[in-house]
Design a protein around this motif. Structure first.
Motif, PDB file in Angstrom:
ATOM      1  N   UNK A  42      -4.122  -8.456 -16.432  1.00 43.99           N
ATOM      2  CA  UNK A  42      -3.025  -8.616 -15.588  1.00 43.99           C
ATOM      3  C   UNK A  42      -3.450  -8.282 -14.119  1.00 43.99           C
ATOM      4  N   UNK A  43      -2.937  -9.230 -13.180  1.00 38.88           N
ATOM      5  CA  UNK A  43      -3.158  -9.169 -11.575  1.00 38.88           C
ATOM      6  C   UNK A  43      -2.356  -8.163 -10.993  1.00 38.88           C
ATOM      7  N   UNK A  44      -2.879  -7.339 -10.428  1.00 38.51           N
ATOM      8  CA  UNK A  44      -2.486  -6.302  -9.361  1.00 38.51           C
ATOM      9  C   UNK A  44      -2.953  -6.454  -8.062  1.00 38.51           C
ATOM     10  N   UNK A  45      -1.962  -6.791  -7.207  1.00 35.34           N
ATOM     11  CA  UNK A  45      -2.335  -7.149  -5.819  1.00 35.34           C
ATOM     12  C   UNK A  45      -1.738  -5.865  -4.774  1.00 35.34           C
ATOM     13  N   UNK A  46      -2.289  -5.449  -3.941  1.00 29.69           N
ATOM     14  CA  UNK A  46      -1.941  -4.395  -3.208  1.00 29.69           C
ATOM     15  C   UNK A  46      -1.961  -4.918  -1.764  1.00 29.69           C
ATOM     16  N   UNK A  47      -0.939  -5.028  -0.913  1.00 34.73           N
ATOM     17  CA  UNK A  47      -0.950  -5.493   0.382  1.00 34.73           C
ATOM     18  C   UNK A  47      -1.088  -4.457   1.364  1.00 34.73           C
ATOM     19  N   UNK A  48      -1.467  -4.566   2.457  1.00 31.99           N
ATOM     20  CA  UNK A  48      -1.581  -3.739   3.510  1.00 31.99           C
ATOM     21  C   UNK A  48      -0.519  -3.704   4.343  1.00 31.99           C
ATOM     22  N   UNK A 101      -0.608   4.592 -15.046  1.00 35.12           N
ATOM     23  CA  UNK A 101       0.513   5.050 -13.962  1.00 35.12           C
ATOM     24  C   UNK A 101      -0.461   4.785 -12.735  1.00 35.12           C
ATOM     25  N   UNK A 102      -0.181   4.064 -11.909  1.00 31.17           N
ATOM     26  CA  UNK A 102      -0.797   4.030 -10.785  1.00 31.17           C
ATOM     27  C   UNK A 102       0.113   4.252  -9.527  1.00 31.17           C
ATOM     28  N   UNK A 103      -0.317   5.334  -8.687  1.00 30.83           N
ATOM     29  CA  UNK A 103       0.467   5.786  -7.518  1.00 30.83           C
ATOM     30  C   UNK A 103      -0.604   5.798  -6.271  1.00 30.83           C
ATOM     31  N   UNK A 104       0.150   5.766  -5.190  1.00 29.13           N
ATOM     32  CA  UNK A 104      -0.524   5.875  -4.025  1.00 29.13           C
ATOM     33  C   UNK A 104      -1.482   4.620  -3.886  1.00 29.13           C
ATOM     34  N   UNK A 105      -1.026   3.542  -4.106  1.00 30.80           N
ATOM     35  CA  UNK A 105      -2.184   2.361  -4.447  1.00 30.80           C
ATOM     36  C   UNK A 105      -2.598   2.005  -2.865  1.00 30.80           C
ATOM     37  N   UNK A 106      -3.835   1.538  -3.079  1.00 30.52           N
ATOM     38  CA  UNK A 106      -4.583   0.851  -1.956  1.00 30.52           C
ATOM     39  C   UNK A 106      -4.894  -0.568  -1.917  1.00 30.52           C
ATOM     40  N   UNK A 107      -5.243  -1.298  -0.908  1.00 33.69           N
ATOM     41  CA  UNK A 107      -5.598  -2.468  -0.898  1.00 33.69           C
ATOM     42  C   UNK A 107      -6.842  -2.898  -1.821  1.00 33.69           C
ATOM     43  N   UNK A 108      -7.745  -1.752  -1.879  1.00 35.79           N
ATOM     44  CA  UNK A 108      -8.910  -1.889  -2.594  1.00 35.79           C
ATOM     45  C   UNK A 108      -8.491  -1.735  -4.034  1.00 35.79           C
ATOM     46  N   UNK A 109      -7.486  -1.462  -4.477  1.00 34.45           N
ATOM     47  CA  UNK A 109      -7.009  -1.449  -5.915  1.00 34.45           C
ATOM     48  C   UNK A 109      -6.934  -2.806  -6.239  1.00 34.45           C
ATOM     49  N   UNK A 110      -6.755  -3.810  -5.285  1.00 36.21           N
ATOM     50  CA  UNK A 110      -6.582  -5.199  -6.082  1.00 36.21           C
ATOM     51  C   UNK A 110      -7.531  -5.604  -6.974  1.00 36.21           C
ATOM     52  N   UNK A 111      -7.064  -6.182  -7.981  1.00 36.22           N
ATOM     53  CA  UNK A 111      -8.096  -6.470  -9.144  1.00 36.22           C
ATOM     54  C   UNK A 111      -7.155  -7.239 -10.231  1.00 36.22           C
ATOM     55  N   UNK A 112      -7.801  -7.762 -11.411  1.00 36.32           N
ATOM     56  CA  UNK A 112      -7.371  -8.125 -12.474  1.00 36.32           C
ATOM     57  C   UNK A 112      -7.664  -6.815 -13.399  1.00 36.32           C
ATOM     58  N   UNK A 113      -6.555  -6.248 -13.966  1.00 40.69           N
ATOM     59  CA  UNK A 113      -6.949  -5.239 -14.698  1.00 40.69           C
ATOM     60  C   UNK A 113      -6.936  -5.492 -16.197  1.00 40.69           C
ATOM     61  N   UNK A 114      -7.785  -4.897 -16.966  1.00 39.87           N
ATOM     62  CA  UNK A 114      -8.018  -5.301 -18.387  1.00 39.87           C
ATOM     63  C   UNK A 114      -7.925  -3.985 -19.227  1.00 39.87           C
ATOM     64  N   UNK A 166      -6.800  11.247  -9.342  1.00 40.84           N
ATOM     65  CA  UNK A 166      -5.639  11.958  -8.474  1.00 40.84           C
ATOM     66  C   UNK A 166      -4.499  11.119  -8.121  1.00 40.84           C
ATOM     67  N   UNK A 167      -4.644   9.963  -8.650  1.00 38.55           N
ATOM     68  CA  UNK A 167      -3.753   8.790  -8.264  1.00 38.55           C
ATOM     69  C   UNK A 167      -3.238   8.111  -9.375  1.00 38.55           C
ATOM     70  N   UNK A 168      -4.195   7.887 -10.328  1.00 37.35           N
ATOM     71  CA  UNK A 168      -3.892   7.143 -11.728  1.00 37.35           C
ATOM     72  C   UNK A 168      -3.856   8.231 -12.795  1.00 37.35           C
ATOM     73  N   UNK A 169      -2.962   7.781 -13.523  1.00 33.51           N
ATOM     74  CA  UNK A 169      -2.716   8.555 -15.017  1.00 33.51           C
ATOM     75  C   UNK A 169      -2.924   7.790 -16.098  1.00 33.51           C
ATOM     76  N   UNK A 170      -3.762   7.819 -17.156  1.00 37.23           N
ATOM     77  CA  UNK A 170      -3.531   7.125 -18.284  1.00 37.23           C
ATOM     78  C   UNK A 170      -2.912   7.984 -19.406  1.00 37.23           C
ATOM     79  N   UNK A 171      -2.223   7.489 -20.178  1.00 34.51           N
ATOM     80  CA  UNK A 171      -1.621   8.254 -21.539  1.00 34.51           C
ATOM     81  C   UNK A 171      -1.234   7.189 -22.516  1.00 34.51           C
ATOM     82  N   UNK A 207       0.890  -1.347   0.067  1.00 33.68           N
ATOM     83  CA  UNK A 207      -0.129   0.192  -0.051  1.00 33.68           C
ATOM     84  C   UNK A 207       0.728   1.293  -0.139  1.00 33.68           C
ATOM     85  N   UNK A 208       0.447   2.260  -0.811  1.00 35.83           N
ATOM     86  CA  UNK A 208       1.306   3.547  -0.891  1.00 35.83           C
ATOM     87  C   UNK A 208       2.203   3.472  -2.025  1.00 35.83           C
TER      88      UNK A 208
END
Length: 119
Positions: free
Chosen positions: A113-119, A81-94, A65-70, A14-15
């Motif tokens: 692609x799997x994104x896992x954010x640990x607390x 671009x994913x910043x300040x990641x939180x556990x609730x951002x955990x998911x498969x991203x398509x 405010x945390x993610x940026x697509x380009x 996280x973070x």
């Protein structure tokens, strides 16, 4: 037709930060809308961010405010671009490509692609 290949997922605390990439098989400037969606276990797939062929962007409230697509036209690649990641951002991203031709809409998806954010 469009083939999409995602990369960049992984495990992060996280973070922390991650950058996802989506390589398209054709020029992204020719694709009406490209975007990132995510699906957490037991939940519906939801929009994260989109970018149009003219560069306009839209974000889900939860990531503003945390993610940026380009997009990089030279590489035919869209990034998240994913910043300040939180556990609730955990998911498969398509990655998604949507082409609107005359009155028909064509949707294409990557494998995720799997994104896992640990607390």
């Amino acid at each position: 037709q469009v083939q999409l290949v995602e990369s960049g997922g992984g495990l992060v605390q996280a973070g922390g930060s991650l950058r996802l990439s989506c390589a398209a098989s054709r020029k992204i400037s020719s694709i009406t809308i490209m975007g990132w969606y995510r699906q957490a276990p037991g939940k519906q797939r939801e929009l994260v961010a989109i970018i149009t062929s003219d560069g306009s962007t839209t974000y889900a409230d939860s990531v503003t405010g945390r993610f940026t697509i380009s997009g990089d036209n030279a590489k035919n690649t869209v990034y998240l671009e994913m910043n300040s990641l939180k556990p609730e951002d955990t998911a498969v991203y398509y990655c998604n490509a949507q082409m609107i031709i005359i009155r028909a809409t064509y949707d294409y998806w990557g494998q995720g692609t799997q994104v896992t954010v640990s607390s």
